[in-house]
Design an enzyme around this catalytic site. Structure first.
Site, PDB file in Angstrom:
ATOM      1  N   LYS A 116       1.495  -1.645   3.522  1.00 22.66           N
ATOM      2  CA  LYS A 116       1.779  -0.382   4.202  1.00 22.66           C
ATOM      3  C   LYS A 116       2.794   0.477   3.450  1.00 22.66           C
ATOM      4  CE  LYS A 116      -0.918  -1.699   7.576  1.00 22.66           C
ATOM      5  NZ  LYS A 116      -1.302  -3.049   7.138  1.00 22.66           N
ATOM      6  N   GLY A 165      -3.108  -5.760  13.269  1.00 17.48           N
ATOM      7  CA  GLY A 165      -3.463  -6.397  14.521  1.00 17.48           C
ATOM      8  C   GLY A 165      -2.382  -6.324  15.574  1.00 17.48           C
ATOM      9  N   GLU A 201      10.107   3.220  10.207  1.00 17.32           N
ATOM     10  CA  GLU A 201       9.547   4.529  10.530  1.00 17.32           C
ATOM     11  C   GLU A 201      10.219   5.079  11.776  1.00 17.32           C
ATOM     12  OE1 GLU A 201       4.890   4.495   9.008  1.00 17.32           O
ATOM     13  OE2 GLU A 201       5.336   4.171  11.131  1.00 17.32           O
ATOM     14  N   LYS A 202      10.182   6.385  11.911  1.00 17.86           N
ATOM     15  CA  LYS A 202      10.603   7.021  13.150  1.00 17.86           C
ATOM     16  C   LYS A 202       9.652   6.588  14.268  1.00 17.86           C
ATOM     17  CE  LYS A 202      12.583  10.126  15.856  1.00 17.86           C
ATOM     18  NZ  LYS A 202      13.977   9.968  16.325  1.00 17.86           N
ATOM     19  N   LEU A 204       7.878   7.527  17.318  1.00 17.11           N
ATOM     20  CA  LEU A 204       7.514   8.729  18.060  1.00 17.11           C
ATOM     21  C   LEU A 204       7.353   8.397  19.538  1.00 17.11           C
ATOM     22  CD1 LEU A 204       4.925  10.232  15.532  1.00 17.11           C
ATOM     23  CD2 LEU A 204       7.398  10.616  15.675  1.00 17.11           C
ATOM     24  N   HIS A 236      -0.183  -2.491  21.291  1.00 13.51           N
ATOM     25  CA  HIS A 236      -0.664  -2.013  19.990  1.00 13.51           C
ATOM     26  C   HIS A 236      -2.114  -2.404  19.717  1.00 13.51           C
ATOM     27  CE1 HIS A 236       3.510  -1.029  19.221  1.00 13.51           C
ATOM     28  NE2 HIS A 236       3.857  -2.294  19.372  1.00 13.51           N
ATOM     29  N   LYS A 238      -6.126  -1.732  20.557  1.00 10.91           N
ATOM     30  CA  LYS A 238      -7.000  -0.708  21.129  1.00 10.91           C
ATOM     31  C   LYS A 238      -7.863  -1.293  22.248  1.00 10.91           C
ATOM     32  CE  LYS A 238      -7.161   1.394  16.564  1.00 10.91           C
ATOM     33  NZ  LYS A 238      -7.965   1.550  15.338  1.00 10.91           N
ATOM     34  N   ARG A 292     -11.964  -1.179   5.683  1.00  7.46           N
ATOM     35  CA  ARG A 292     -13.093  -1.967   6.170  1.00  7.46           C
ATOM     36  C   ARG A 292     -13.824  -1.175   7.241  1.00  7.46           C
ATOM     37  NH1 ARG A 292     -11.139  -2.936  11.123  1.00  7.46           N
ATOM     38  NH2 ARG A 292      -8.929  -3.426  11.376  1.00  7.46           N
ATOM     39  N   VAL A 295     -13.907  -1.667  14.275  1.00  5.60           N
ATOM     40  CA  VAL A 295     -14.564  -2.062  15.525  1.00  5.60           C
ATOM     41  C   VAL A 295     -15.169  -0.840  16.214  1.00  5.60           C
ATOM     42  CG1 VAL A 295     -14.218  -3.120  17.797  1.00  5.60           C
ATOM     43  CG2 VAL A 295     -12.983  -4.005  15.811  1.00  5.60           C
TER      44      VAL A 295
END
Length: 450
Positions: A116, A165, A201-202, A204, A236, A238, A292, A295
């Site tokens: 990342k 994940g 990271e910030k 949000l 986190h 979906k 990739r 889903v």
């Protein structure tokens, strides 16, 4: 060119890939664990090979076993599906070293974008906007760490460089807990991803999760295929996706899509990929790229009419894209519900034997699944048992179809999250469109009276 594809996966995605191969006239090889010997994609394969016991690390994650299966079956290509080895650069490298085609990006692209921190740097260089944060692994020095967090501004989120994940992330509200949170996240990252690097990271407060789907061939042609909204999440992960992302101006999406195409050309990307953004106050901020098949690729297929898996295979065969950017349109609206075998209160996986299985039907309804009455949902793998996808000319029509489809669907013998989806699609805020990534967890907390 190749005429036989080994599918290094299981469940509904293995069946999905197999169908695409068969429509292209390709032979398929199914590798399977002991738990999946009676799976539909195993029964329908031209060749089926057992590669190990039920535990994934001794079967679907056993690179040597999969490569040996490709050798003895004569498979010229390997499709990894999603999950398991799909974003493993070392595996892609071993496939190519064995003289076979990895149906996915190059090992170099997977390696760069799978980290990342490296992905953030690559996107910044390509002009893709990123969430404010660090572009290098965090230092051990507490003072330097505190200065960096102060510059970004609290709250911040710590993320594992090799994460995914929903794991390897921790929100920090103020400086008092920063050092301890970093130590915990590093250890989690080391154990889960064999990479202890962590970046910042910030965090949000009210972002939406919006994705841009891309497709690139080996000849420099790249197209983007519209947007998806994946903001309905829990921990986190979906839960429900839709396309296109509602309430965002078409010209804004087009501008971001164009930048994603430019980034793909800059890094020499090939195959399908997904740029993931957090969107707050109209500003798009890149968070990661998935190298990739996703889903939720189904909602893009339903709105564009493009078979993404077929295109993925064609690109891997060296074909040029037959798609022109100005001819690609997202028509109507689509939703996808991830139907999981899980406890409706704790959301813990709920394996067992399915005793009843009733699927919805009608115009615009699609169910991607490997399950049915008699299927045993294994405790060894992901709890996803089906993807219910609907399409309509408008978002309102698609939502109405989704409500009917969810009411029709029945799964007996095991616990599922069907009731959760039925509540979601009757939530007034979701019906209005544009909820943020925290909405579902806040709604669940309200239901519990927390």
């Amino acid at each position: 060119m190749f005429d036989t594809v080994l599918i290094a996966n299981r469940g509904e995605v293995a069946l999905r890939v197999q169908r695409a191969c068969r429509t292209l006239g390709l032979r398929t090889v199914a590798v399977h664990s002991a738990a999946d010997r009676d799976a539909p994609h195993v029964r329908h394969a031209d060749i089926a090979l057992w590669i190990g016991p039920a535990a994934a690390r001794r079967s679907y994650l056993d690179q040597a076993a999969i490569l040996f299966a490709a050798e003895v079956s004569g498979a010229g290509a390997i499709h990894p599906g999603y999950g398991f080895l799909s974003e493993n650069a070392d595996f892609a490298e071993r496939v190519e070293a064995a003289g076979r085609v990895f149906i996915g990006p190059s090992p170099e692209s997977i390696r760069t974008l799978g980290n990342k921190i490296a992905a953030r740097r690559a996107m910044r260089d390509a002009g893709v906007p990123c969430v404010p944060g660090s572009d290098a692994a965090l230092p051990d020095d507490a003072d330097l760490l505190g200065e960096l967090a102060d510059r970004i501004g609290y709250p911040v989120i710590l993320k594992a460089a090799g994460g995914g994940g929903g794991r390897g992330m921790r929100v920090v509200r103020d400086g008092s807990g920063l050092a301890d949170a970093l130590a915990l996240t590093r250890e989690e990252a080391r154990q889960a991803f064999c990479n202890a690097d962590v970046y910042l990271e910030k965090f949000l407060l009210h972002p939406r999760h919006v994705e841009i789907q891309v497709l690139a061939d080996q000849h420099g042609q790249v197209v983007w295929l519209g947007s998806r909204d994946c903001s309905l999440q829990r921990r986190h992960q979906k839960v429900l996706e839709e396309a296109p992302a509602p309430g965002i101006a078409a010209e804004t999406i087009q501008a971001i899509g164009t930048r994603c195409v430019a980034a793909c050309r800059r890094i020499g990307y090939r195959g399908v990929g997904t740029f993931e953004f957090l969107v707050e106050d109209g500003a798009f901020c890149f968070i990661e790229m998935n190298t990739r098949l996703q889903v939720e690729h189904c909602v893009t297929e339903m709105t564009t009419g493009i078979d993404l898996v077929q295109q993925q295979i064609r690109v891997a065969r060296g074909e040029r894209l037959a798609l022109a950017q100005d001819a690609i349109r997202q028509r109507g609206h689509a939703f996808e519900c991830r139907i999981n075998a899980e406890d409706p209160e704790t959301f813990a996986p709920a394996p067992g034997r399915i005793t009843g299985w009733e699927l919805p039907g009608g115009p615009g309804v699609r169910v991607d699944s490997h399950a049915g009455a008699g299927t045993v949902v294994s405790p060894y793998y992901d709890s996803l048992i089906a993807k219910l996808v609907v399409h309509g000319d408008t978002r309102a029509e698609a939502l109405a179809r989704l409500r009917v489809a969810l009411d029709e669907m029945r799964v007996g013998g095991i616990e599922t999250n069907l009731d959760l989806h039925r509540r979601i699609v009757r939530d007034p805020d979701f019906e209005a469109g544009g909820v943020d990534i925290h909405h579902l967890e806040h709604r669940l907390a309200q239901e519990r009276g927390a």
